[in-house]
Design an enzyme around this catalytic site. Structure first.
Site, PDB file in Angstrom:
ATOM      1  N   ASP A   1      72.220 -47.290 127.847  1.00  0.00           N
ATOM      2  CA  ASP A   1      72.605 -48.506 128.574  1.00  0.00           C
ATOM      3  C   ASP A   1      71.415 -49.264 129.161  1.00  0.00           C
ATOM      4  O   ASP A   1      71.611 -50.308 129.791  1.00  0.00           O
ATOM      5  CB  ASP A   1      73.555 -48.151 129.728  1.00  0.00           C
ATOM      6  CG  ASP A   1      74.960 -47.824 129.244  1.00  0.00           C
ATOM      7  OD1 ASP A   1      75.390 -48.424 128.238  1.00  0.00           O
ATOM      8  OD2 ASP A   1      75.615 -46.973 129.863  1.00  0.00           O
ATOM      9  N   ASP A  33      74.942 -38.291 112.013  1.00  0.00           N
ATOM     10  CA  ASP A  33      76.117 -37.420 111.972  1.00  0.00           C
ATOM     11  C   ASP A  33      75.799 -36.058 112.582  1.00  0.00           C
ATOM     12  O   ASP A  33      74.667 -35.789 112.999  1.00  0.00           O
ATOM     13  CB  ASP A  33      76.628 -37.268 110.534  1.00  0.00           C
ATOM     14  CG  ASP A  33      75.541 -36.828 109.551  1.00  0.00           C
ATOM     15  OD1 ASP A  33      74.680 -36.014 109.950  1.00  0.00           O
ATOM     16  OD2 ASP A  33      75.543 -37.294 108.391  1.00  0.00           O
ATOM     17  N   GLU A  78      80.130 -41.192 135.497  1.00  0.00           N
ATOM     18  CA  GLU A  78      79.212 -42.335 135.413  1.00  0.00           C
ATOM     19  C   GLU A  78      79.525 -43.281 136.575  1.00  0.00           C
ATOM     20  O   GLU A  78      80.457 -44.074 136.525  1.00  0.00           O
ATOM     21  CB  GLU A  78      79.364 -43.087 134.087  1.00  0.00           C
ATOM     22  CG  GLU A  78      78.336 -44.212 133.962  1.00  0.00           C
ATOM     23  CD  GLU A  78      78.805 -45.406 133.145  1.00  0.00           C
ATOM     24  OE1 GLU A  78      77.955 -46.245 132.800  1.00  0.00           O
ATOM     25  OE2 GLU A  78      80.013 -45.508 132.863  1.00  0.00           O
ATOM     26  N   HIS A  95      89.308 -46.918 129.642  1.00  0.00           N
ATOM     27  CA  HIS A  95      89.861 -47.897 128.697  1.00  0.00           C
ATOM     28  C   HIS A  95      89.911 -47.277 127.306  1.00  0.00           C
ATOM     29  O   HIS A  95      89.211 -46.314 127.019  1.00  0.00           O
ATOM     30  CB  HIS A  95      89.009 -49.169 128.666  1.00  0.00           C
ATOM     31  CG  HIS A  95      87.564 -48.891 128.351  1.00  0.00           C
ATOM     32  ND1 HIS A  95      86.630 -48.637 129.333  1.00  0.00           N
ATOM     33  CD2 HIS A  95      86.895 -48.824 127.172  1.00  0.00           C
ATOM     34  CE1 HIS A  95      85.443 -48.419 128.782  1.00  0.00           C
ATOM     35  NE2 HIS A  95      85.582 -48.528 127.469  1.00  0.00           N
ATOM     36  N   ASP A 150      83.058 -41.834 131.436  1.00  0.00           N
ATOM     37  CA  ASP A 150      82.609 -43.222 131.382  1.00  0.00           C
ATOM     38  C   ASP A 150      83.365 -44.088 132.399  1.00  0.00           C
ATOM     39  O   ASP A 150      84.566 -43.921 132.604  1.00  0.00           O
ATOM     40  CB  ASP A 150      82.834 -43.761 129.961  1.00  0.00           C
ATOM     41  CG  ASP A 150      82.168 -45.093 129.710  1.00  0.00           C
ATOM     42  OD1 ASP A 150      80.944 -45.170 129.870  1.00  0.00           O
ATOM     43  OD2 ASP A 150      82.877 -46.051 129.357  1.00  0.00           O
ATOM     44  N   ASP A 196      70.024 -52.660 125.380  1.00  0.00           N
ATOM     45  CA  ASP A 196      71.008 -52.476 124.324  1.00  0.00           C
ATOM     46  C   ASP A 196      71.171 -53.782 123.528  1.00  0.00           C
ATOM     47  O   ASP A 196      71.354 -54.840 124.127  1.00  0.00           O
ATOM     48  CB  ASP A 196      72.331 -52.059 124.987  1.00  0.00           C
ATOM     49  CG  ASP A 196      73.542 -52.203 124.092  1.00  0.00           C
ATOM     50  OD1 ASP A 196      73.387 -52.057 122.880  1.00  0.00           O
ATOM     51  OD2 ASP A 196      74.633 -52.454 124.638  1.00  0.00           O
ATOM     52  N   ARG A 202      81.256 -35.838 130.365  1.00  0.00           N
ATOM     53  CA  ARG A 202      80.697 -36.996 131.054  1.00  0.00           C
ATOM     54  C   ARG A 202      81.759 -38.077 131.005  1.00  0.00           C
ATOM     55  O   ARG A 202      82.314 -38.377 129.940  1.00  0.00           O
ATOM     56  CB  ARG A 202      79.405 -37.447 130.370  1.00  0.00           C
ATOM     57  CG  ARG A 202      78.700 -38.620 131.033  1.00  0.00           C
ATOM     58  CD  ARG A 202      79.082 -39.934 130.384  1.00  0.00           C
ATOM     59  NE  ARG A 202      78.273 -41.066 130.843  1.00  0.00           N
ATOM     60  CZ  ARG A 202      78.507 -42.323 130.506  1.00  0.00           C
ATOM     61  NH1 ARG A 202      79.519 -42.647 129.712  1.00  0.00           N
ATOM     62  NH2 ARG A 202      77.742 -43.296 130.939  1.00  0.00           N
ATOM     63  N   ASN A 249      70.649 -38.371 109.924  1.00  0.00           N
ATOM     64  CA  ASN A 249      71.649 -38.473 108.854  1.00  0.00           C
ATOM     65  C   ASN A 249      71.516 -37.232 107.981  1.00  0.00           C
ATOM     66  O   ASN A 249      70.635 -37.125 107.134  1.00  0.00           O
ATOM     67  CB  ASN A 249      71.423 -39.736 108.036  1.00  0.00           C
ATOM     68  CG  ASN A 249      72.537 -39.987 107.036  1.00  0.00           C
ATOM     69  OD1 ASN A 249      73.252 -39.064 106.652  1.00  0.00           O
ATOM     70  ND2 ASN A 249      72.696 -41.226 106.609  1.00  0.00           N
ATOM     71  N   ARG A 281      68.690 -48.301 121.086  1.00  0.00           N
ATOM     72  CA  ARG A 281      69.510 -47.414 120.264  1.00  0.00           C
ATOM     73  C   ARG A 281      68.985 -47.312 118.832  1.00  0.00           C
ATOM     74  O   ARG A 281      69.746 -47.192 117.870  1.00  0.00           O
ATOM     75  CB  ARG A 281      70.961 -47.896 120.257  1.00  0.00           C
ATOM     76  CG  ARG A 281      71.573 -47.968 121.653  1.00  0.00           C
ATOM     77  CD  ARG A 281      72.970 -48.558 121.663  1.00  0.00           C
ATOM     78  NE  ARG A 281      73.536 -48.602 123.018  1.00  0.00           N
ATOM     79  CZ  ARG A 281      74.751 -49.044 123.313  1.00  0.00           C
ATOM     80  NH1 ARG A 281      75.546 -49.491 122.342  1.00  0.00           N
ATOM     81  NH2 ARG A 281      75.186 -49.041 124.554  1.00  0.00           N
TER      82      ARG A 281
END
Length: 591
Positions: free
Chosen positions: A423, A173, A356, A246, A327, A467, A325, A146, A471
């Site tokens: 993941d 960020d 992926e 998506h 997804d 997950d 990359r 941050n 993370r």
């Protein structure tokens, strides 16, 4: 000879152009069944006195599993075309394996032979050369640093103050990344893979709202531009994550569909089953998995294609990023990915395109779509053996040898070899908290062929389960970091850069797998040098007989890794002692 186990096909990973002059030809036979294999080949138009003119080359065994042997040969056909077949021998017989069948005598009819019609240079698989020498570092932007609290999302929590959840924010960020680039430089990283950075609702950003805007919690476009420039100044490439399978629930076209239903001008942007469109109790439209907030995009629609290809071009053209990359890449149509490649490569020919895909990906790796895929078969093999100890040494050899021969060599050289990610659980957790097992994982990953990736925080001993546990916020307090692990990984990365044979400048081959003692022996080699790796995956000290190294003499050097340096000492023993969960690296000069 078990003839029904002999297999070859004149395409994909069994016959391919390695470069504009060289063909690689592969043959599969039953393990231990065949003593030698020769390639018989010739130009189909080269005849003299009514006889077809042929040559022969010996094939070398490039790997073995419990079921199969693999035989490989490099050949430079004089006129870039050839017909070919195989002569196989064992102690009892000789046979000829051709496209026309299996023969006891070499057939005269050229129609029986396999055909490589012509080596067209444009058909050679070409990925960016720089990727072969890249060590990647994956950053989940919300959790790395941050650097600008003024843009924190509402409800941002103090850094690392609680466990990560699917919904909480800690304010990571772009400025936070810029502030810590020297950490990556010290480690030896020269490529960053960012998970999505575009405007989205979630903390993971895989539910895109606007593909043309930076998420405000990360900064604006000028800060991102500065980030890319600061990375490039340090020799670090930048790869972004594109979610084109998506969109997010709040993507404007999907919101228009929800508001206007069958009158929406965007109704063909998605795979809608019926009207009215509903999200509960289950979505009545195609989604990622069954997640209603991630409606699947219809990439067969011309307007969708045009929009997404504009996105692909914009971020490369405007910000000079070095790769994408992709997804959920296997659920998007091949025609779109061909258009995507043409678009991206027209702007930046050496951009890296990474899909992926978690399974055999040969259909995407023929030079017209991706440069590489995330090499999860490699990941699973390494984790199951070194971290979890769930498979035997032979089963591990089988898994990695299969990975080795799944794709052409020029594909393997740029494969994205990861051990964990956003993941999956972190490797320290998968290794039940044992850093020595993590060290073995890193040794194998960094000495294998391909382009390795480190998940942020693993290098200083962060742990975390599935997950969202994987993370967590990056730990920047050095008193809470595993600095020994950091220095060890730094040394391996230096070795990969300084010793070509350690990385992509050497071929890989297993020499021995011991189920009884639970260790493996493999080599990396080129024309000048062999490096032999003995990795002890047991907790007991072992003694490895020198003959298992397949050396012609005992004039060898043993590498000692200490304090970021490699020291070499003469080795002249009949066996080599390897500590529990330890390793030895032996060097043999060939010239």
């Amino acid at each position: 000879m078990i003839k029904e186990a002999i297999f070859h096909r004149p395409k994909n990973n069994f016959a391919y152009a390695y470069d504009k002059e060289t063909l690689h030809i592969l043959l599969q036979t039953k393990q231990g069944d065949v003593g030698s294999v020769e390639l018989i080949y010739g130009d189909p138009y080269d005849w003299a006195n009514d006889e077809w003119q042929t040559e022969t080359l010996p094939m070398k065994k490039s790997g073995s599993t419990s079921h199969y042997d693999y035989w490989l040969v490099e050949v430079k056909p004089s006129f870039r075309r050839m017909r070919y077949g195989f002569r196989l021998k064992d102690e009892k017989e000789t046979c000829y394996y051709m496209e026309g069948g299996t023969f006891n005598e070499q057939p005269n009819d050229i129609a029986n032979y396999f055909c490589f019609p012509y080596l067209n240079a444009v058909d050679v698989f070409q990925a960016p050369e720089w990727v072969k020498d890249t060590v990647w570092y994956q950053i989940f932007p919300e959790r790395f640093g941050n650097g600008d609290p003024s843009i924190n999302p509402v409800g941002t929590l103090p850094w690392g103050s609680t466990d990560p959840s699917p919904a909480n924010f800690f304010g990571g960020d772009f400025q936070g990344v810029i502030n810590h680039l020297d950490h990556l430089v010290e480690l030896g990283i020269n490529g960053i893979y960012f998970t999505p950075i575009f405007k989205a609702h979630s903390n993971h950003k895989y539910d895109t709202i606007d593909y043309m805007k930076i998420d405000p919690q990360f900064g604006d476009k000028e800060v991102f531009r500065k980030l890319v420039q600061e990375c490039h100044k340090r020799g670090i490439r930048v790869m972004l994550d594109a979610v084109f399978n998506h969109s997010g629930f709040y993507f404007a076209p999907f919101q228009d569909v929800l508001e206007n239903q069958e009158d929406s001008s965007y109704k063909d942007w998605f795979h809608l089953w019926e009207f009215p469109v509903m999200t509960e109790p289950r979505p009545n439209y195609d989604t990622f998995a069954f997640v209603p907030s991630m409606p699947k995009l219809n990439t067969e629609n011309a307007a969708v294609r045009e929009y997404l290809l504009k996105v692909a071009r914009y971020w490369v053209e405007e910000f000079d990023i070095d790769g994408w990359r992709l997804d959920v890449a296997n659920e998007v149509d091949h025609a779109f990915w061909r258009d995507f490649r043409r678009t991206v490569k027209s702007v930046k020919p050496d951009a890296y395109i990474l899909g992926e895909i978690w399974h055999d990906s040969m259909p995407w790796l023929q030079g017209d779509q991706f440069d590489a895929v995330m090499n999860y078969p490699f990941t699973n093999g390494a984790i199951n053996y070194f971290a979890k100890s769930e498979v035997s040494a032979q089963e591990f050899q089988d898994a990695i040898t299969k990975v080795q021969h799944m794709y052409p060599k020029n594909v393997n050289e740029v494969a994205f070899n990861l051990l964990d990610s956003h993941d999956t659980p972190r490797i320290l957790t998968l290794a039940n908290g044992n850093p020595d097992r993590v060290k073995l994982l890193y040794l194998f990953q960094l000495s294998f062929v391909g382009s390795p990736c480190i998940y942020y925080g693993d290098e200083i001993g962060m742990d975390g389960g599935q997950d969202p546990g994987c993370r967590a916020c990056m730990e920047w307090d050095e008193t809470k970091q595993d600095r020994e692990l950091f220095d060890y990984l730094k040394t391996l990365i230096q070795l990969r850069k300084q010793e070509p044979v350690f990385g992509n400048g050497g071929d890989f081959r297993f020499l021995h797998a011991s189920n009884d003692k639970n260790y493996i022996v493999y080599e990396k080699f080129n024309n000048e040098k062999r490096l032999i790796f003995i990795i002890n995956n047991s907790t007991e000290t072992i003694n490895v007989p020198i003959e298992q190294l397949s050396v012609s003499s005992n004039r060898l050097n043993e590498w000692l890794l200490a304090n970021g340096n490699v020291q070499k000492q003469n080795l002249d023993n009949t066996s080599i002692k390897v500590d529990g969960l330890g390793f030895n690296i032996i060097e043999q000069a060939l010239q």
